[in-house]
Design a protein around this motif. Structure first.
Motif, PDB file in Angstrom:
ATOM      1  N   ARG A 164      56.355  26.164  25.922  1.00  0.00           N
ATOM      2  CA  ARG A 164      57.241  26.870  26.836  1.00  0.00           C
ATOM      3  C   ARG A 164      57.309  28.353  26.490  1.00  0.00           C
ATOM      4  N   LEU A 165      57.309  29.172  27.512  1.00  0.00           N
ATOM      5  CA  LEU A 165      57.516  30.614  27.384  1.00  0.00           C
ATOM      6  C   LEU A 165      58.756  30.963  28.195  1.00  0.00           C
ATOM      7  N   ASP A 166      59.738  31.525  27.524  1.00  0.00           N
ATOM      8  CA  ASP A 166      61.012  31.833  28.178  1.00  0.00           C
ATOM      9  C   ASP A 166      61.579  30.601  28.884  1.00  0.00           C
ATOM     10  N   GLU A 167      61.472  29.461  28.193  1.00  0.00           N
ATOM     11  CA  GLU A 167      62.019  28.182  28.661  1.00  0.00           C
ATOM     12  C   GLU A 167      61.287  27.608  29.872  1.00  0.00           C
ATOM     13  N   ARG A 168      60.170  28.203  30.249  1.00  0.00           N
ATOM     14  CA  ARG A 168      59.349  27.659  31.338  1.00  0.00           C
ATOM     15  C   ARG A 168      58.057  27.093  30.757  1.00  0.00           C
ATOM     16  N   PRO A 169      57.627  25.910  31.191  1.00  0.00           N
ATOM     17  CA  PRO A 169      56.336  25.384  30.736  1.00  0.00           C
ATOM     18  C   PRO A 169      55.208  26.338  31.108  1.00  0.00           C
ATOM     19  N   LEU A 170      54.247  26.509  30.209  1.00  0.00           N
ATOM     20  CA  LEU A 170      53.139  27.425  30.490  1.00  0.00           C
ATOM     21  C   LEU A 170      52.407  27.054  31.768  1.00  0.00           C
ATOM     22  N   GLY A 171      52.365  25.768  32.074  1.00  0.00           N
ATOM     23  CA  GLY A 171      51.654  25.324  33.270  1.00  0.00           C
ATOM     24  C   GLY A 171      52.238  25.844  34.562  1.00  0.00           C
ATOM     25  N   GLU A 172      53.473  26.322  34.531  1.00  0.00           N
ATOM     26  CA  GLU A 172      54.102  26.851  35.738  1.00  0.00           C
ATOM     27  C   GLU A 172      53.728  28.302  36.012  1.00  0.00           C
ATOM     28  N   TYR A 173      53.115  28.966  35.038  1.00  0.00           N
ATOM     29  CA  TYR A 173      52.782  30.382  35.195  1.00  0.00           C
ATOM     30  C   TYR A 173      51.468  30.558  35.950  1.00  0.00           C
ATOM     31  N   GLN A 174      51.432  31.527  36.867  1.00  0.00           N
ATOM     32  CA  GLN A 174      50.183  31.946  37.461  1.00  0.00           C
ATOM     33  C   GLN A 174      49.377  32.720  36.404  1.00  0.00           C
ATOM     34  N   PRO A 175      48.033  32.688  36.489  1.00  0.00           N
ATOM     35  CA  PRO A 175      47.223  33.327  35.438  1.00  0.00           C
ATOM     36  C   PRO A 175      47.591  34.779  35.154  1.00  0.00           C
ATOM     37  N   LYS A 176      47.743  35.596  36.196  1.00  0.00           N
ATOM     38  CA  LYS A 176      48.065  37.005  35.968  1.00  0.00           C
ATOM     39  C   LYS A 176      49.465  37.165  35.388  1.00  0.00           C
ATOM     40  N   GLU A 177      50.382  36.338  35.826  1.00  0.00           N
ATOM     41  CA  GLU A 177      51.750  36.399  35.318  1.00  0.00           C
ATOM     42  C   GLU A 177      51.772  36.102  33.823  1.00  0.00           C
ATOM     43  N   LEU A 178      51.042  35.068  33.420  1.00  0.00           N
ATOM     44  CA  LEU A 178      50.983  34.725  31.998  1.00  0.00           C
ATOM     45  C   LEU A 178      50.272  35.810  31.205  1.00  0.00           C
ATOM     46  N   ALA A 179      49.211  36.377  31.790  1.00  0.00           N
ATOM     47  CA  ALA A 179      48.431  37.403  31.089  1.00  0.00           C
ATOM     48  C   ALA A 179      49.194  38.706  30.922  1.00  0.00           C
ATOM     49  N   ARG A 180      50.252  38.908  31.702  1.00  0.00           N
ATOM     50  CA  ARG A 180      51.099  40.089  31.493  1.00  0.00           C
ATOM     51  C   ARG A 180      52.106  39.870  30.367  1.00  0.00           C
ATOM     52  N   ALA A 181      52.280  38.617  29.979  1.00  0.00           N
ATOM     53  CA  ALA A 181      53.259  38.293  28.927  1.00  0.00           C
ATOM     54  C   ALA A 181      52.613  37.965  27.594  1.00  0.00           C
ATOM     55  N   VAL A 182      51.441  37.305  27.639  1.00  0.00           N
ATOM     56  CA  VAL A 182      50.783  36.841  26.417  1.00  0.00           C
ATOM     57  C   VAL A 182      49.331  37.305  26.415  1.00  0.00           C
ATOM     58  N   GLY A 183      48.967  38.095  25.400  1.00  0.00           N
ATOM     59  CA  GLY A 183      47.581  38.518  25.221  1.00  0.00           C
ATOM     60  C   GLY A 183      46.913  37.661  24.170  1.00  0.00           C
ATOM     61  N   LEU A 184      45.593  37.597  24.219  1.00  0.00           N
ATOM     62  CA  LEU A 184      44.845  36.741  23.293  1.00  0.00           C
ATOM     63  C   LEU A 184      43.568  37.413  22.838  1.00  0.00           C
ATOM     64  N   LEU A 185      43.357  37.381  21.520  1.00  0.00           N
ATOM     65  CA  LEU A 185      42.055  37.716  20.948  1.00  0.00           C
ATOM     66  C   LEU A 185      41.476  36.416  20.406  1.00  0.00           C
TER      67      LEU A 185
END
Length: 267
Positions: free
Chosen positions: A64-85
């Motif tokens: 969960r991110l901010d109490e929302r399951p990650l699966g509920e996030y649209q790709p761009k929305e998630l990518a504005r919150a969580v970056g990955l290397l």
């Protein structure tokens, strides 16, 4: 007072195909922390990080991110919150350094928002921070392994997310560039970003991390501030390494020295 949490895993069972790596695993990443995941090879460190980044779908449980399951996030929305290397990255053929780093701004683009002065500034800041500005016009394929790693880190920085996940970010870097990178990550953390990194070097983890998660056989066996959990007993349990733990003479953080076979002292 308990630190707030934005990113957390709840009763997570994860693995690859039919091979389960972790079962019923729960972990909370303290917001504003520099969290480092440590453990022996094949202990489940990177698997956990991949689940936190939504690169790996759980068999059961959820992240969960901010109490929302990650699966509920649209790709761009998630990518504005969580970056990955990620641990390994492949650049498109013929791409230059500056064009690759600029791709970090993709989550901020849209139909009504194209390339802006803010995007340009974010790319330049990322290049400067990673010491890759002088490489901006070169092809990524022409770079050394260490140079490429710094360029990928620059792309992740250009994304300007409040949470940044890094899987073995010091790979391919010599010791000087490793320390430069760890100092850079510390600066980013002090500026307010939450960092989660998988590291092999326990001394670097203890020196720079504010919160450690020790993983063994897919289980979390110790978690907390480095000074609280890095002990000789923990290191032997997690890594199978006999050692002594003493204060680092520079930072005062726990420093691990391996106990090898007895040898005569060389003159």
């Amino acid at each position: 007072m308990t630190a707030p949490v934005r990113l957390a895993a709840h009763d997570l069972t994860i693995g690859y195909d039919r091979r389960i790596i972790s079962e019923k695993l729960s972990v909370a990443i303290p917001d504003g922390s520099f969290t480092v995941i440590v453990g022996a090879n094949a202990s489940g460190k990177s698997t956990l990080l991949r689940a936190l980044a939504r690169l790996l779908s759980p068999v059961s449980g959820e992240v969960r991110l901010d109490e929302r399951p990650l699966g509920e996030y649209q790709p761009k929305e998630l990518a504005r919150a969580v970056g990955l290397l990620p641990q390994t990255s492949l650049a498109p053929d013929g791409i230059t350094v500056i064009d690759l780093v600029a791709r970090g701004r993709y989550p901020h683009q849209g139909f009504l928002r194209q390339w802006s002065v803010d995007d340009e500034a974010a790319v330049r800041q990322a290049l400067d921070a990673t010491g890759t500005a002088d490489l901006s016009g070169r092809l990524v394929a022409e770079l050394s392994g260490g140079q490429r790693q710094r360029v990928w880190i620059a792309m992740a920085l250009a994304q300007q997310t409040p949470i940044l996940l890094l899987d073995e970010p010091t790979t391919f870097l010599d010791i000087a560039h490793q320390i430069e990178l760890m100092e850079l990550l510390t600066d980013l953390n002090e500026q307010g970003r939450t960092l989660v990194a998988v590291l092999h070097d326990l001394n670097q983890a203890a020196r720079y991390g504010s919160h450690l998660i020790a993983v063994k056989d897919g289980r979390i066996v110790a978690e907390g501030a480095p000074a609280d959990i890095v002990t000789a007993e923990m290191v032997e349990d997690v890594f199978g390494l006999r050692c002594v733990v003493t204060p680092d003479p520079v930072s005062g953080t726990p420093a691990v020295s391996a106990l090898g076979r007895d040898r005569a002292v060389r003159p």
